[in-house]
Write an enzyme that holds these catalytic residues in place. Structure first.
Site, short mmCIF file in Angstrom:
data_model
loop_
_atom_site.label_atom_id
_atom_site.label_comp_id
_atom_site.label_asym_id
_atom_site.label_seq_id
_atom_site.Cartn_x
_atom_site.Cartn_y
_atom_site.Cartn_z
N ASP A 77 21.45 3.64 -18.01
CA ASP A 77 21.41 4.55 -16.86
C ASP A 77 20.92 5.94 -17.23
O ASP A 77 21.08 6.40 -18.36
CB ASP A 77 22.82 4.72 -16.28
CG ASP A 77 23.25 3.56 -15.40
OD1 ASP A 77 22.57 2.52 -15.41
OD2 ASP A 77 24.28 3.70 -14.72
N HIS B 184 18.14 4.83 -10.10
CA HIS B 184 19.49 5.43 -10.20
C HIS B 184 19.56 6.70 -9.36
O HIS B 184 20.35 7.60 -9.65
CB HIS B 184 19.82 5.72 -11.67
CG HIS B 184 21.28 5.94 -11.94
ND1 HIS B 184 22.28 5.17 -11.40
CD2 HIS B 184 21.91 6.85 -12.74
CE1 HIS B 184 23.46 5.60 -11.83
NE2 HIS B 184 23.26 6.63 -12.64
N HIS C 157 21.16 11.98 -8.72
CA HIS C 157 22.52 11.53 -9.04
C HIS C 157 23.58 12.02 -8.06
O HIS C 157 24.74 12.20 -8.41
CB HIS C 157 22.92 11.91 -10.47
CG HIS C 157 23.91 10.96 -11.09
ND1 HIS C 157 25.28 11.14 -11.01
CD2 HIS C 157 23.74 9.83 -11.81
CE1 HIS C 157 25.91 10.17 -11.64
NE2 HIS C 157 24.99 9.35 -12.14
N HIS D 286 24.01 4.52 -21.67
CA HIS D 286 23.14 5.62 -21.25
C HIS D 286 22.20 5.97 -22.41
O HIS D 286 22.67 6.32 -23.49
CB HIS D 286 23.96 6.85 -20.89
CG HIS D 286 24.87 6.67 -19.72
ND1 HIS D 286 26.10 6.07 -19.84
CD2 HIS D 286 24.73 7.02 -18.41
CE1 HIS D 286 26.70 6.06 -18.65
NE2 HIS D 286 25.89 6.62 -17.77
#
Length: 256
Positions: free
Chosen positions: A67, A118, A122, A212
């Site tokens: 991510d 994604h 965010h 990540h």
């Protein structure tokens, strides 16, 4: 904490730690989640399937996902994945990542990885108006398409937070939602050995691993994770390959 790490933490927000610790929150969501095994069981058989390196109806499969990138560490991660002959699924942030590292995005797609969404900045989608939530998803869809020629077909909502409104938007935009079963909480540590340990302890068949590639302790852990899980008999696949021969359903929420 390095400046890079501080900036990354600021982008993702401190609430991400709480979200990961508490697992996944489906805020106001009446839709059921679909496990990989359930998706495979109900495949209609009408479409050609991309099984990747193994048919997960028979193989012991697991999906590596990353991510919030791409970032400075991503090219090295791609080198590791290429050496190990593993394809992963990348859920990319648009504004400060896709737009900053277009060549890395192009490389991810060219080397056979699944390039996912994604959101743009965010934002927690369940806290936004429908228009803002749509923009957060669609802007990254468009940006990735301009770079790779293909729109992402999978999306991971920030903090795993989704609801009926978000699912409706995803269905209209043609993207599926993908959650996870394993998190190393690598946002909270640079300890590579700990990241590897946590991942291996939680790994299970049909699992989806959340890591990540923006944190410096994570990429060095990937080689060991792959080697150990392969010794345990796992086959690494992308998320669409994990549910094959089923096809991704826009708006659906996939969770092991």
């Amino acid at each position: 904490m390095s400046l890079l790490r501080k900036k990354a933490a600021a982008r993702i927000g401190s609430a991400a730690a709480l979200a990961a610790l508490m697992s996944v929150v489906l805020s106001g969501c009446s839709m059921d989640t679909t496990s990989p095994s359930t998706a495979r069981k109900h495949a209609d058989g009408k479409h050609p399937a991309d099984f990747g390196p193994g048919d997960c109806r028979r193989a012991k499969c697991i999906a590596l996902t990353f991510d919030a990138g791409p970032g400075p560490n991503t090219p090295h991660l791609l080198d590791v994945l290429k050496e190990k002959k593993v394809h992963a699924t990348f859920f990319l942030l648009g504004k400060n990542h896709v737009m900053k590292y277009p060549d890395v995005v192009k490389r991810e797609a060219a080397e056979g990885h699944e390039v996912g969404n994604h959101t743009w900045t965010h934002k927690i989608l369940t806290k936004q108006s429908a228009d803002v939530a749509r923009q957060e998803i669609e802007k990254t869809e468009v940006a990735v398409e301009k770079i790779t020629g293909t729109r992402p077909r999978v999306m991971r909502p920030p903090q795993g937070r989704t609801n009926d409104s978000v699912s409706k938007i995803c269905k209209e935009l043609g993207v599926s939602q993908v959650l996870w079963s394993t998190t190393a909480k690598d946002f909270s540590t640079n300890d590579t050995a700990l990241i590897e340990k946590r991942t291996l302890e939680q790994a299970k068949p049909d699992g989806i691993i959340l890591l990540h590639d923006i944190y410096p302790g994570t990429v060095p852990a990937v080689s060991g994770i792959i080697d150990t899980l392969r010794k345990r008999g796992y086959t690494f696949v992308t998320v669409p390959q994990l549910i094959a021969p089923a096809q991704l359903k826009p708006g659906a929420i996939y969770r092991p």
